[in-house]
Design an enzyme around this catalytic site. Structure first.
Site, PDB file in Angstrom:
ATOM      1  N   ARG A 183      47.698  31.555  40.329  1.00 16.40           N
ATOM      2  CA  ARG A 183      46.639  32.229  38.974  1.00 16.40           C
ATOM      3  C   ARG A 183      47.199  30.780  38.052  1.00 16.40           C
ATOM      4  O   ARG A 183      47.752  31.739  36.829  1.00 16.40           O
ATOM      5  CB  ARG A 183      47.468  33.288  38.967  1.00 16.40           C
ATOM      6  CG  ARG A 183      47.060  34.427  38.180  1.00 16.40           C
ATOM      7  CD  ARG A 183      47.580  35.415  38.044  1.00 16.40           C
ATOM      8  NE  ARG A 183      46.710  36.671  36.920  1.00 16.40           N
ATOM      9  CZ  ARG A 183      46.524  37.929  37.260  1.00 16.40           C
ATOM     10  NH1 ARG A 183      47.238  38.697  38.432  1.00 16.40           N
ATOM     11  NH2 ARG A 183      45.943  38.622  36.814  1.00 16.40           N
ATOM     12  N   GLU A 187      44.648  33.774  33.445  1.00 20.10           N
ATOM     13  CA  GLU A 187      45.887  33.209  34.178  1.00 20.10           C
ATOM     14  C   GLU A 187      46.648  32.892  33.588  1.00 20.10           C
ATOM     15  O   GLU A 187      48.086  32.056  33.155  1.00 20.10           O
ATOM     16  CB  GLU A 187      45.108  32.031  34.776  1.00 20.10           C
ATOM     17  CG  GLU A 187      44.354  31.553  35.781  1.00 20.10           C
ATOM     18  CD  GLU A 187      43.438  31.103  36.914  1.00 20.10           C
ATOM     19  OE1 GLU A 187      43.266  30.694  37.544  1.00 20.10           O
ATOM     20  OE2 GLU A 187      43.004  30.024  35.261  1.00 20.10           O
ATOM     21  N   GLN A 202      37.689  31.947  48.224  1.00 21.00           N
ATOM     22  CA  GLN A 202      37.494  31.975  46.938  1.00 21.00           C
ATOM     23  C   GLN A 202      35.934  31.664  46.659  1.00 21.00           C
ATOM     24  O   GLN A 202      35.792  31.458  45.513  1.00 21.00           O
ATOM     25  CB  GLN A 202      38.334  31.795  45.489  1.00 21.00           C
ATOM     26  CG  GLN A 202      40.107  32.790  45.861  1.00 21.00           C
ATOM     27  CD  GLN A 202      41.018  31.990  45.527  1.00 21.00           C
ATOM     28  OE1 GLN A 202      42.182  31.509  45.864  1.00 21.00           O
ATOM     29  NE2 GLN A 202      40.976  31.940  44.044  1.00 21.00           N
TER      30      GLN A 202
END
Lengths: 291, 163, 791
Positions: C375, C745, C225
């Site tokens: 998340r 999120e 990421q």
């Protein structure tokens, strides 16, 4: 998660398959739907030397009524039971059970025979076949023999199948009219093995009393379990909530579940007590043609 | 370990190749044929990312040996678009935002394909049970269900037009 | 109602533009790491420890090496020669790449095999695992025993360490908080455990490392990421063996879900890079699902003691939380460096609580390292669960409706910007309308009536509310860095002569739809149709430096950078337009897509005219071209919020649970693409109910993981997942150039307490005040049994 090496063999006939099993000894395994075996091989829990793929042998995938039995050939996939409308009508317990197994893709390959032959008390069909009082046809080099379902499961993950034998057919006695059954399962999520599940098959007499009762229990002991006392208590009685509660208790008494991630033994006994009552109610409704 | 020469029809094209008996169909497709649209998400037949069609039936290619597919017909996500025309399911996933990371999408589409062939007018509940062997971590499933409904409508319209 | 400033053709903010990236994914043409195939590529597989804590007595490589096709077996001793057997974690702790003497958790990497094929590599791993001798030791599994006198000292390698305590962290005014509790009419207290869970993205982690000896260049395709940060980390960690940052290229291709699990550097990546460097061939390593669940970073694992003080009228006066954090054998959390417990101090939530104090102790145990997001922005889920749960506990104690108590204590609209007791400056918020909207949508008052009727009949249903405040968009460089690198993010925008554009970013989408939403931001600001703006991320050779995508930071940082870069381009475009129209810059006005002369709108130049001129007819003395780069350093974080309501039915006999309704009202400020925002919320909600009802990594006393596959680690399917009912309010961020806040999120943070509150609400008449997540039927059964509901 890579399977170990093995030799792959594709017999064209059943006798050839049996001969191959004999030839290659204990380490040879029959490959049908593969959905118990291949995952075990990927985890290297199973390392067979030979896989004998019986899926290409013609004529093993039938599902038909014949001679007083519903006969299910060893290569009949789960999905067939879901798809045949007459099975849904006449064998609701069987269809209930099939629909609770894994997921659609798995059911496209997995076989009823494999579900039984694996001998896993957590599998769903064993309890159902107990409830139906099914018979298992086992074929070996010297021909076929019939084993009542009560004698088929002999130990934890062990069945009456001897080395060199293949489960070739499942026979369910065709239920009389005014019969009904159902399968109820508590699972942590869809497709999971049961925390506990019950299979019930009933036939009613003309006066509405219970003539025959078959009850199988899933994942509550080392072997698929028949609730004998519960069956006996039901036989000859008029359906009632009190009777069903009594049957639930007797079924729980027949169970010896273990604590695991799904819950404690006591929890599972509660489930059995409750599921039996619900399954009996629904089975009676079905037998009466009310649902 | 035995080796086998196998012939498989994949997306209408015939492939003949030698494989080890233990080669999983998923690795045969991905590593040997570079058909990488079919994915691997688990080792336990749980996630459905590897779903393909074997003779029109959806199966999990991670729980099937390549050699078992000898002389069979396979369809993968790469074969779903026909003659430059997206399949209504592909269109549906795009229109209804039925995908995010895209990793489960090929498996969902292949599963959806068989689902709609067997049941052209599925209810929401039937779709939910119908894709219960396919995990998605991104979408929360609602838009996947809409995508399949979109395709169902589209396919039914086409059927009506043809009639 | 979302207003759009641009036409549908331009497709700027507010349009539900269909995603551009879909074209490849729906055809199976996405390019994920495992799809990369290179000539001569080798495969790596890893032998792992069967024990949670053991000395390695010996590793015999011979059986593995004898297998044809095996090129190498790499152990910790091998890496030690290059000083690569340990690596730093993001939290300045150290983590083994491969052990030289002790294994610290079950499934830890012990040695790696390099082979010509993944099947051979797997065989070799099996042979190798059978050839490693261990001496088992009694592991430390329970974090509550980590500081006991007889606990084994897990990290004797760390100089000066005499116990398993990693750090203590506290924030807030302890004295004032204690006073508030002393003076409170009412105090409620609960032990709240947020279990260890795993993001379990459907794509596992892996890489293809390719070192080309002739050029000395390393290319790594990697499930990451944060590709830029990874490149720098590789340069810092492996600089001494000759890997220099300009010759390291990290490519983050399509990512099959990240959720925080693809932020850390896992040992497998490092070993694969080392193997490629040593062998000079490409090496692929793709972990399988069991490895992913059992060894990759976990999330959560906070044992919290939560206390809330209030007046008897229900005004909250103080919050106190003490936490024990189980970090496994090393602190490999992914937090900004100055925030060892992340942004947990958002824990006062949506309420105007005058005093608060939180303290936390982190300890080592014999479990895998981690502490990454699931998340969620840096430990915000734990915080939100604490405050939303304890708020319900207070309501129950006071005999108040939980919605009513929330309305009473919400930070009011006119209090923003609001400084919380723990020091955050909330940028904007308007909490009451969101809760009211959720209540109206679900039919709250009717549900309460239904609940009363059902209770009278012995039926169980619960209504759970969660009114959360998130904190995302890290972050301002004065406070936020990772390993010293400031948490800005970047955009580089180039306009082509024909008026089309390419833009590159330091972030990396893992399904969020950046190729669409970033294009929409630029379309909004430049008037170039979004369909004609190419977005690229993830290749460190081409993209500008940035810290990556996690913690809902892409829109707050890189999205803002896109807007700022666009403004720079517009400034230059204005000059060119003025030149072309022969007017002064001040005489021009902008509307999306063109400059026109004030009072004479027929005299205009489109952005396409201007772009062409920038390359063909630019003013003398001006640089040719039309491009800009911006590194955006946010002035503050953003504070999205929302109110969720979960309606839960519980079978009083079997304790099976079903979510009947789930209503989610979110406020993430201005919305770039409503379709994508709704999709993000759906997905986040599913990842919210997952830990609330199904997921938990479970270890036995010996440190064996009991559910390390998808057969027992239960990701919800479409059957468990309810139909989501969503809506929004819009309260723009005052400091973000687009007024946006970040969203993906919020639902993961907000949903678990809504579920837990619904279950407790269903059981509250039995005197139940708390149930830890995951609220499984078995847990609820135990309660029903204890309370005599089930005999």
């Amino acid at each position: 998660m890579i399977p170990p090496t093995f030799d792959y063999l594709v017999p064209a006939t059943l006798p050839e398959a049996i001969a191959l099993l004999h030839e290659h000894g204990d380490e040879a395994k029959v490959l049908a739907g593969g959905h118990s075996l291949i995952p075990a091989m990927r985890l290297r829990f199973a390392e067979p030397s030979h896989l004998i793929d019986i899926s290409h042998i013609p004529g093993l995938d039938y599902v038909r009524e014949e001679g007083g039995f519903l006969k299910i050939g060893t290569m009949a996939r789960e999905v067939v039971l879901e798809d045949l409308p007459w099975i849904s009508e006449r064998y609701p317990l069987l269809v209930d059970t099939t629909k609770m197994i894994a997921d659609p893709q798995v059911r496209n390959l997995a076989t009823v025979g494999g579900n039984l032959a694996h001998g896993d008390p957590a599998n769903d069909h064993p309890a159902t076949m107990l409830a139906y009082r099914a018979e298992i046809e086992i074929t070996g080099a010297s021909g076929a023999r019939i084993v009542p379902i009560d004698e088929f499961f002999t130990d934890f993950f062990t069945t009456a199948l001897e080395h060199g034998e293949i489960l070739t057919e499942i026979r369910i006695p065709i239920p009389p009219s005014r019969s009904g059954g159902c399968y109820l399962k508590v699972e942590r999520k869809v497709g999971d093995y049961a925390a506990a599940a019950v299979a019930v098959q009933l036939s009613l007499a003309a006066d509405g009393s219970i003539e025959q009762a078959g009850i199988g229990l899933t994942n509550v002991a080392a072997l698929p379990t028949r609730a004998v006392d519960a069956e006996n208590a039901l036989r000859g009685q008029q359906p009632s909530d009190a009777l069903f509660a009594q049957a639930g208790q007797l079924a729980a008494d027949a169970s010896s579940p273990a604590d695991d991630l799904r819950g404690s033994a006591e929890y599972k006994l509660t489930l059995i007590r409750e599921l039996i009552q619900r399954a009996l109610r629904r089975s009676v409704e079905r037998a009466q043609g009310r649902s | 370990m035995s080796k086998h020469s196998i012939t498989i029809e994949i997306n209408g094209e015939s492939f003949t190749q030698e494989v080890d008996s233990r080669k999983l169909l998923i690795h045969f497709l991905r590593d040997d044929l570079a058909l990488t649209g079919t994915h691997i998400g688990c080792d336990t037949s749980s996630c459905g990312a590897c779903t393909i069609l074997l003779n029109g039936k959806s199966i999990k290619a991670c729980t099937f040996f390549a050699v078992q597919a000898n002389n069979q017909k396979i369809e993968t996500i790469e074969g779903v678009e026909q003659g430059g025309q997206l399949h209504p399911l592909q269109e549906g996933f795009h229109q209804e935002h039925g995908l995010q990371c895209g990793f489960c999408t090929p498996g969902m589409i292949m599963r959806g394909k068989e689902l709609l062939e067997k049941n052209p007018n599925p209810t929401e509940e039937e779709i939910r049970w119908g894709i219960s062997g396919n995990l998605c971590r991104c979408t929360g499933y609602s838009n996947i269900i809409k995508s399949i409904q979109y395709a169902a409508n589209k396919l039914n319209e086409k059927q009506e037009e043809a009639a | 109602m979302i207003m759009c400033k641009t036409s549908k053709e331009i497709g700027g903010m507010g349009h539900s533009l269909k995603r551009k990236e879909d074209a490849r994914f729906i055809r199976g043409l996405g390019k994920y790491t495992d799809d990369v195939q290179l000539p001569g590529m080798l495969y790596m597989d890893i032998a792992r420890s069967p024990f949670a804590y053991a000395k390695i007595k010996s590793i015999d490589k011979s059986a593995a090496m004898e297998i044809p096709g095996v090129l190498a077996v790499i152990t910790g001793e091998d890496l030690k020669q290059y000083n690569l057997h340990w690596m730093p974690t993001l939290m300045s702790d150290t983590q083994m790449v491969l052990p030289t003497d002790t294994v610290m958790y079950q499934a830890q990497e012990v040695a790696a095999v390099i082979a010509t094929d993944r099947y051979i590599a797997a065989d070799a791993v099996q042979a190798l695992e059978n050839s490693i001798e261990y001496e088992q030791m009694k592991p430390l599994i329970d974090p509550h025993k980590a500081l006991d006198a007889d606990a084994p000292l897990l990290r004797p390698d760390k100089e000066g360490r005499t116990d398993n305590h990693i750090w203590h962290w506290q924030t807030g005014d302890q004295e004032a908080t204690e006073q508030a509790f002393d003076e409170a009419d009412v105090v409620v207290k609960e032990q709240v455990y947020i279990p260890r869970i795993h993001v379990a993205s459907i794509e596992t982690c892996g890489c293809v490392a390719s070192y080309e000896k002739a050029e000395g260049k390393l290319t790594v395709w990697m499930t990451t990421q944060a590709p830029h940060a990874i490149r720098t980390v590789i340069a810092l960690v492996a600089g001494h063996v000759g890997l220099s940052e300009e010759r390291i290229r990290v490519i983050s291709p399509d990512i099959g879900g990240g959720f925080g699990g693809k932020v850390p550097v896992y040992p497998g990546y490092v070993i694969a890079i080392a193997a490629s460097f040593l062998i000079g061939k490409p090496v692929k390593w793709i972990e399988d699902r069991s490895e992913n669940l059992q060894a990759d970073s976990f999330a959560r694992d906070y044992h919290m003691t939560v206390e809330l003080a209030s007046t008897k009228e229900g005004k909250m006066t103080g919050l106190r939380i003490k936490t024990l954090a189980d970090h496994g054998y090393t602190d490999a959390a992914a937090n900004p460096s100055k925030f060892p417990s992340g942004l947990f101090s958002i824990v006062t939530g949506s309420y105007d609580i005058p005093t608060a104090f939180t303290e936390m102790d982190a300890v080592y145990t014999n479990k895998p390292p981690g502490g990454v997001a699931y998340r969620c922005s840096f430990r915000v889920t734990e915080a939100v669960h604490a405050i939303e749960r304890i708020t319900d506990v207070l309501a129950q104690k006071l005999g108040r409706d939980p919605a009513d108590l929330r309305f009473q204590n919400f930070i009011q609209k006119d209090q923003f910007p609001y400084r919380s007791a723990l020091g955050w400056e909330y940028d904007s918020g308007d909490y009451a309308p969101a809760l009211r909207k959720a209540m109206d949508m679900v039919g709250y008052e009717e549900l309460r009536k239904e609940q009363a009727e059902k209770r009278a009949r012995g039926e169980l249903m619960g209504i759970g509310i969660s009114s959360f405040t998130e904190i995302v968009g890290a972050g301002p460089s004065k406070d936020f860095d990772i390993l010293g690198i400031k948490m800005f993010d970047s955009a580089e925008v180039r306009i082509h002569p024909t008026g089309k554009a390419i833009a590159r970013f330091g972030t990396k989408s893992q399904g969020q739809g950046h190729e669409t939403t970033y294009a929409q931001i630029l379309a909004e600001e430049l008037g170039i149709p979004a369909m004609h703006i190419q977005i690229e991320e993830g290749d460190t050779d081409t993209a500008p430096y940035g810290l990556g995508t996690y913690a809902s930071r892409s829109t707050p940082t890189a999205g803002a950078a896109a807007a700022k870069a666009a403004h720079k381009i517009r400034d230059k475009a204005r000059k060119i337009a003025a030149y072309l129209l022969e007017v002064s810059e001040e005489d021009l006005e902008w509307e999306p897509g063109k400059f026109f002369v004030k009072g004479a709108p027929e005299r205009s130049k489109t952005i396409q005219d201007i772009a062409f001129a920038a390359y063909t007819n630019h003013p003398q003395g001006m640089e040719a071209g039309l491009e800009a780069t911006h590194y955006y350093d946010p002035p503050n974080l953003t504070f999205p919020f929302g109110s969720y309501i979960c309606v839960m039915d519980i079978d009083p006999k079997t304790a099976e649970m079903k979510i009947r309704r789930f209503v989610a009202i979110d406020d993430c400020g201005n919305i770039i693409n409503p379709m994508i925002v709704t999709g993000q919320i759906h997905g986040g909600l599913a990842m919210g109910i997952a830990p609330a009802m199904y997921e938990e990594l479970i270890y036995d006393d010996d440190g064996n993981i009991l559910n390390g596959t998808f057969m027992d680690y239960l990701l919800p399917t479409s059957v468990e997942t309810p139909n989501w009912e969503t809506g929004h309010t819009i309260t723009p961020s005052p400091h973000h150039p687009l007024g946006a806040k970040g969203v993906a999120e919020s639902p993961t943070v907000g949903a678990p307490p809504a579920v837990a509150n619904a279950v407790v609400d269903a059981l509250s008449h039995l005197g139940v005040t708390h149930v830890d997540i995951p609220v499984t039927p078995f847990k609820v059964w135990k309660i029903l049994k204890e309370k005599g509901v089930i005999s």
